[in-house]
Design a protein around this motif. Sequence first.
Motif, PDB file in Angstrom:
ATOM      1  N   SER A 129       0.790  -1.224   0.000  1.00  0.00           N
ATOM      2  CA  SER A 129       0.000   0.000   0.000  1.00  0.00           C
ATOM      3  C   SER A 129       0.827   1.282   0.000  1.00  0.00           C
ATOM      4  O   SER A 129       0.532   2.210  -0.753  1.00  0.00           O
ATOM      5  N   ASP A 156      -6.530  -3.128  -2.326  1.00  0.00           N
ATOM      6  CA  ASP A 156      -7.399  -3.572  -1.241  1.00  0.00           C
ATOM      7  C   ASP A 156      -8.420  -2.469  -0.935  1.00  0.00           C
ATOM      8  O   ASP A 156      -8.046  -1.332  -0.643  1.00  0.00           O
ATOM      9  N   ASP A 159      -8.236  -0.009   2.269  1.00  0.00           N
ATOM     10  CA  ASP A 159      -7.145   0.938   2.511  1.00  0.00           C
ATOM     11  C   ASP A 159      -7.602   2.370   2.219  1.00  0.00           C
ATOM     12  O   ASP A 159      -7.668   2.799   1.071  1.00  0.00           O
TER      13      ASP A 159
END
Length: 195
Positions: A129, A156, A159
């Motif tokens: 991320s 994802d 996030d």
Amino acid sequence: MSFNILIGDLIHNGDINATRNLFNEMPERNLATWNAMIVRLAHFELDEEGLECFLRSRREGLRPDEFGRAQNGDPEGAFHHFILMKNVGLLPDHVTFVSIISACSDLDALAQGQQVHAQVIHVGVGSVSPVRSPLISMYSKCGCLEDSSMIFSEADASDLVLWSSMIAAYGFHGRGEEANKLFNEMIGEATIIML
């Protein structure tokens, strides 16, 4: 501190020999001093000496990821250090990639950003991320909103940092309606996650 000021003045005046002499006489060097010296050597195309200086800094306990953080506000310097790291065989980690992607963004350097993105994928940190977020921003600032959107869509959904990066990307391109829609989706997603 006074040595660093003198080094900075000599570098600013372009006196590489005096800079080198003062640097070698210093009883103690900090990250800023090593950073300034390595960048200046690279600027004067003294690559071999720059590599040697880089390796000496490693022996004195400076980690490669500190060079990425040290470049905050100096995107050209970040590129120099990134190249030096690769030339001495050091593999960049996700912290280094975040720094160099941010440098690409600051310089509006799409081609270099794409090359770094390919390396991110090759090294296997493309799904991390903290790396995806600056990639979204970099592509957006370089005018490639579709690439930003593609990176976001592969991420994802939980996030919130990535959501914020994509919302900012839409805003940067004046696409307020999409930014607002995505913001509402993010709120909905956050609510589901909290339940």
